[in-house]
Design a protein around this motif. Structure first.
Motif, PDB file in Angstrom:
ATOM      1  N   LEU A 263       7.833   0.567   7.897  1.00  0.00           N
ATOM      2  CA  LEU A 263       6.574   0.843   7.236  1.00  0.00           C
ATOM      3  C   LEU A 263       6.014  -0.438   6.606  1.00  0.00           C
ATOM      4  CD1 LEU A 263       5.965   4.078   5.252  1.00  0.00           C
ATOM      5  CD2 LEU A 263       5.099   1.919   4.385  1.00  0.00           C
ATOM      6  N   GLY A 264       6.889  -1.239   6.003  1.00  0.00           N
ATOM      7  CA  GLY A 264       6.440  -2.508   5.461  1.00  0.00           C
ATOM      8  C   GLY A 264       5.989  -3.469   6.550  1.00  0.00           C
ATOM      9  N   LEU A 265       6.704  -3.457   7.677  1.00  0.00           N
ATOM     10  CA  LEU A 265       6.306  -4.312   8.800  1.00  0.00           C
ATOM     11  C   LEU A 265       4.950  -3.892   9.359  1.00  0.00           C
ATOM     12  CD1 LEU A 265       9.726  -4.634  10.660  1.00  0.00           C
ATOM     13  CD2 LEU A 265       8.594  -6.381   9.283  1.00  0.00           C
ATOM     14  N   LEU A 266       4.661  -2.590   9.325  1.00  0.00           N
ATOM     15  CA  LEU A 266       3.352  -2.117   9.782  1.00  0.00           C
ATOM     16  C   LEU A 266       2.232  -2.704   8.937  1.00  0.00           C
ATOM     17  CD1 LEU A 266       1.562  -0.322  11.553  1.00  0.00           C
ATOM     18  CD2 LEU A 266       2.094   1.602  10.019  1.00  0.00           C
ATOM     19  N   VAL A 267       2.467  -2.853   7.653  1.00  0.00           N
ATOM     20  CA  VAL A 267       1.454  -3.430   6.767  1.00  0.00           C
ATOM     21  C   VAL A 267       1.022  -4.805   7.262  1.00  0.00           C
ATOM     22  CG1 VAL A 267       1.037  -4.353   4.448  1.00  0.00           C
ATOM     23  CG2 VAL A 267       2.165  -2.131   4.720  1.00  0.00           C
ATOM     24  N   PHE A 268       1.992  -5.625   7.656  1.00  0.00           N
ATOM     25  CA  PHE A 268       1.697  -6.989   8.094  1.00  0.00           C
ATOM     26  C   PHE A 268       1.640  -7.106   9.617  1.00  0.00           C
ATOM     27  CE2 PHE A 268       3.151  -7.734   3.774  1.00  0.00           C
ATOM     28  CZ  PHE A 268       2.290  -8.733   3.337  1.00  0.00           C
ATOM     29  N   SER A 269       1.557  -5.973  10.310  1.00  0.00           N
ATOM     30  CA  SER A 269       1.568  -6.004  11.771  1.00  0.00           C
ATOM     31  C   SER A 269       0.402  -6.764  12.401  1.00  0.00           C
ATOM     32  CB  SER A 269       1.628  -4.583  12.336  1.00  0.00           C
ATOM     33  OG  SER A 269       0.490  -3.825  11.964  1.00  0.00           O
ATOM     34  N   PRO A 270      -0.792  -6.850  11.790  1.00  0.00           N
ATOM     35  CA  PRO A 270      -1.826  -7.668  12.424  1.00  0.00           C
ATOM     36  C   PRO A 270      -1.393  -9.120  12.642  1.00  0.00           C
ATOM     37  CG  PRO A 270      -2.822  -6.230  10.804  1.00  0.00           C
ATOM     38  CD  PRO A 270      -1.336  -6.084  10.646  1.00  0.00           C
ATOM     39  N   PHE A 271      -0.590  -9.657  11.719  1.00  0.00           N
ATOM     40  CA  PHE A 271      -0.055 -11.012  11.883  1.00  0.00           C
ATOM     41  C   PHE A 271       1.195 -10.998  12.756  1.00  0.00           C
ATOM     42  CE2 PHE A 271      -1.711 -14.019   8.366  1.00  0.00           C
ATOM     43  CZ  PHE A 271      -3.020 -13.695   8.694  1.00  0.00           C
ATOM     44  N   LEU A 272       2.084 -10.034  12.520  1.00  0.00           N
ATOM     45  CA  LEU A 272       3.344  -9.973  13.266  1.00  0.00           C
ATOM     46  C   LEU A 272       3.102  -9.842  14.764  1.00  0.00           C
ATOM     47  CD1 LEU A 272       5.250  -7.553  10.883  1.00  0.00           C
ATOM     48  CD2 LEU A 272       6.055  -9.837  11.478  1.00  0.00           C
ATOM     49  N   VAL A 273       2.198  -8.957  15.137  1.00  0.00           N
ATOM     50  CA  VAL A 273       1.963  -8.695  16.560  1.00  0.00           C
ATOM     51  C   VAL A 273       1.270  -9.874  17.229  1.00  0.00           C
ATOM     52  CG1 VAL A 273       0.736  -7.214  18.188  1.00  0.00           C
ATOM     53  CG2 VAL A 273       1.971  -6.195  16.266  1.00  0.00           C
ATOM     54  N   LEU A 318      -8.812  -4.155  10.967  1.00  0.00           N
ATOM     55  CA  LEU A 318      -7.462  -3.924  11.499  1.00  0.00           C
ATOM     56  C   LEU A 318      -6.428  -3.969  10.382  1.00  0.00           C
ATOM     57  CD1 LEU A 318      -6.045  -3.502  14.276  1.00  0.00           C
ATOM     58  CD2 LEU A 318      -5.625  -5.966  14.297  1.00  0.00           C
ATOM     59  N   MET A 319      -6.534  -4.961   9.499  1.00  0.00           N
ATOM     60  CA  MET A 319      -5.601  -5.055   8.372  1.00  0.00           C
ATOM     61  C   MET A 319      -5.690  -3.836   7.462  1.00  0.00           C
ATOM     62  SD  MET A 319      -6.219  -9.016   7.243  1.00  0.00           S
ATOM     63  CE  MET A 319      -6.119 -10.370   8.410  1.00  0.00           C
ATOM     64  N   GLY A 320      -6.900  -3.424   7.145  1.00  0.00           N
ATOM     65  CA  GLY A 320      -7.074  -2.267   6.277  1.00  0.00           C
ATOM     66  C   GLY A 320      -6.534  -0.996   6.897  1.00  0.00           C
ATOM     67  N   ALA A 321      -6.754  -0.833   8.216  1.00  0.00           N
ATOM     68  CA  ALA A 321      -6.243   0.355   8.905  1.00  0.00           C
ATOM     69  C   ALA A 321      -4.722   0.373   8.928  1.00  0.00           C
ATOM     70  CB  ALA A 321      -6.800   0.405  10.329  1.00  0.00           C
ATOM     71  N   ALA A 322      -4.105  -0.803   9.159  1.00  0.00           N
ATOM     72  CA  ALA A 322      -2.638  -0.879   9.170  1.00  0.00           C
ATOM     73  C   ALA A 322      -2.079  -0.556   7.791  1.00  0.00           C
ATOM     74  CB  ALA A 322      -2.191  -2.271   9.620  1.00  0.00           C
ATOM     75  N   ALA A 323      -2.708  -1.092   6.750  1.00  0.00           N
ATOM     76  CA  ALA A 323      -2.243  -0.829   5.385  1.00  0.00           C
ATOM     77  C   ALA A 323      -2.396   0.650   5.037  1.00  0.00           C
ATOM     78  CB  ALA A 323      -3.020  -1.694   4.405  1.00  0.00           C
ATOM     79  N   ALA A 324      -3.539   1.233   5.363  1.00  0.00           N
ATOM     80  CA  ALA A 324      -3.767   2.644   5.061  1.00  0.00           C
ATOM     81  C   ALA A 324      -2.795   3.531   5.837  1.00  0.00           C
ATOM     82  CB  ALA A 324      -5.211   3.022   5.392  1.00  0.00           C
ATOM     83  N   SER A 325      -2.524   3.184   7.094  1.00  0.00           N
ATOM     84  CA  SER A 325      -1.574   3.956   7.890  1.00  0.00           C
ATOM     85  C   SER A 325      -0.182   3.918   7.280  1.00  0.00           C
ATOM     86  CB  SER A 325      -1.526   3.422   9.329  1.00  0.00           C
ATOM     87  OG  SER A 325      -2.753   3.616   9.990  1.00  0.00           O
ATOM     88  N   ALA A 326       0.222   2.722   6.818  1.00  0.00           N
ATOM     89  CA  ALA A 326       1.548   2.586   6.218  1.00  0.00           C
ATOM     90  C   ALA A 326       1.665   3.413   4.944  1.00  0.00           C
ATOM     91  CB  ALA A 326       1.837   1.116   5.928  1.00  0.00           C
ATOM     92  N   ILE A 327       0.624   3.397   4.132  1.00  0.00           N
ATOM     93  CA  ILE A 327       0.663   4.170   2.882  1.00  0.00           C
ATOM     94  C   ILE A 327       0.687   5.664   3.187  1.00  0.00           C
ATOM     95  CG2 ILE A 327      -0.656   4.754   0.808  1.00  0.00           C
ATOM     96  CD1 ILE A 327      -1.659   1.808   0.857  1.00  0.00           C
ATOM     97  N   GLY A 328      -0.132   6.088   4.147  1.00  0.00           N
ATOM     98  CA  GLY A 328      -0.186   7.504   4.490  1.00  0.00           C
ATOM     99  C   GLY A 328       1.039   8.003   5.224  1.00  0.00           C
ATOM    100  N   ALA A 329       1.779   7.094   5.878  1.00  0.00           N
ATOM    101  CA  ALA A 329       2.925   7.506   6.696  1.00  0.00           C
ATOM    102  C   ALA A 329       4.125   7.943   5.873  1.00  0.00           C
ATOM    103  CB  ALA A 329       3.338   6.370   7.631  1.00  0.00           C
TER     104      ALA A 329
END
Length: 369
Positions: A263-273, A318-329
């Protein structure tokens, strides 16, 4: 090492409550200090730190720009966290905190030297490995697999330290790789660390949330000077330290059970991917991995004709969507979380295809009647 993990995981002094005023004042102080220092650096008022970023083969800018904005982020975060120490720090956690401070200082010093005079890659890597080892000493480690439904599956004792070193060093470098466009790395820091602060608050970890919020606020103080057209850049001194603390907070939060690692990795996934995909793409065709280039998705879009502002806008979406997804997940079942991950994998595949289409359209444009 396990003892250090326990002290770091209980860093709030016992029988004390963090005053609301301090919880608000610390991020505000971090933002104001960072913004003020970066303002001085931007206008060359601190001559000892006057280092210019000259355009090169990986740059998207055309004229020299100051590249010490990360110093402002460091000083802002240090000021904000120093304000909280009487309430935040348990005496038993002193050694763990000292290890992380030493790791940060080592990375910042070597990176600042690299910003001023090139430091060979082997010495930078040695500094990064040492910083990662100091994080291990502080009790920060990748101990559990951290995937949906498999969070309790522990890694073998011999494997956990090695994976921890690899993950920390990789996140340090990918953050540095992705710092190549106005507003990008600063925006990822504000959104990414801000999301970790929310996750910490939702898990009831006020100390963790405050550390993340202070770093996000300090990055925000820099970002106001770095939006297009940027008056100052983050520099290696900022990107490497932000990458280090992103890795530390991901592993610290997962180790405390605040959220699973994925879930934490999803937050920074725009950079990680982006960084990982670009690295694998270059490896596949035998290109030098550590050579400067302009092959990240955001660079390719700008080179294909997108404006920096347009590219940055969609990067923030993209960053905002990844962060929101991680929080909601957090409240999803394991099958739902796997479905979410599959959805994000598909979305990143579409991003890659979209970049290819933009490039093809740009290359075909001159041939159109």
């Amino acid at each position: 090492m396990q003892a250090h993990a326990a002290t770091l995981s209980s860093a709030v002094a016992p029988d004390t409550l963090l005053p609301l005023a301090i919880g608000i004042a610390a991020p505000v102080l971090a933002l104001l200090v960072a913004a003020s220092v970066v303002w001085l650096l931007r206008r060359n008022r601190l001559l000892l730190l006057r280092i210019l970023d000259q355009p090169n083969e990986r740059s998207l800018h055309q004229a020299p720009v100051p590249r010490t904005g990360g110093v402002g982020v460091l000083l802002g975060a240090a000021g904000g966290l120093a304000l909280t120490l009487p309430w935040l720090l348990a005496p038993a956690a002193g050694w763990s905190v000292a290890s992380l401070v030493l790791a940060t200082a080592l990375l910042a010093g070597v990176s600042l030297l690299d910003d001023h005079h090139h430091v060979p890659a082997r010495y930078r890597l040695a500094a990064q490995l040492t910083a990662a080892a100091l994080a291990l000493v502080a009790g920060v480690a990748w101990r559990a697999l951290g995937l949906p439904g498999l969070g309790g599956l522990l890694l073998p004792g011999w494997l956990a330290p090695a994976l921890t070193l690899v993950l920390i060093v990789w996140i340090i470098n990918l953050y540095n790789f992705m710092d190549g466009m106005d507003g990008l790395a600063g925006g990822m820091a504000v959104i990414g660390f801000g999301a970790l602060a929310v996750l910490g608050m939702l898990a009831g970890a006020a100390d963790y949330a405050l550390v993340a919020a202070v770093i996000a606020a300090a990055a925000g103080g820099f970002l106001v000077h770095n939006l297009p057209r940027a008056g100052i850049f983050l520099g290696d001194v900022g990107s490497t330290v932000l990458g280090f603390w992103a890795a530390v907070l991901l592993l610290w939060g997962a180790g405390r059970g605040l959220f699973p690692l994925w879930l934490g990795l999803l937050v920074f996934s725009p950079f990680l991917v982006d960084a990982t995909w670009t690295l694998l793409r270059r490896l596949a065709r035998g290109a030098p991995v550590w050579q400067a280039h302009r092959e990240h998705h955001y660079q390719r879009l700008v080179l294909a004709g997108w404006s920096t502002r347009r590219t940055l806008f969609w990067a923030y979406v993209l960053m905002g969507a990844a962060a929101a997804s991680a929080i909601g997940a957090r409240d999803l079942t394991a099958p739902e979380q796997w479905l979410l991950l599959a959805g994000w994998a598909g979305l990143y595949g579409l991003v890659h295809l979209r970049v290819d289409l933009v490039e093809r359209g740009q290359s075909a444009a001159p041939d159109r009647p």
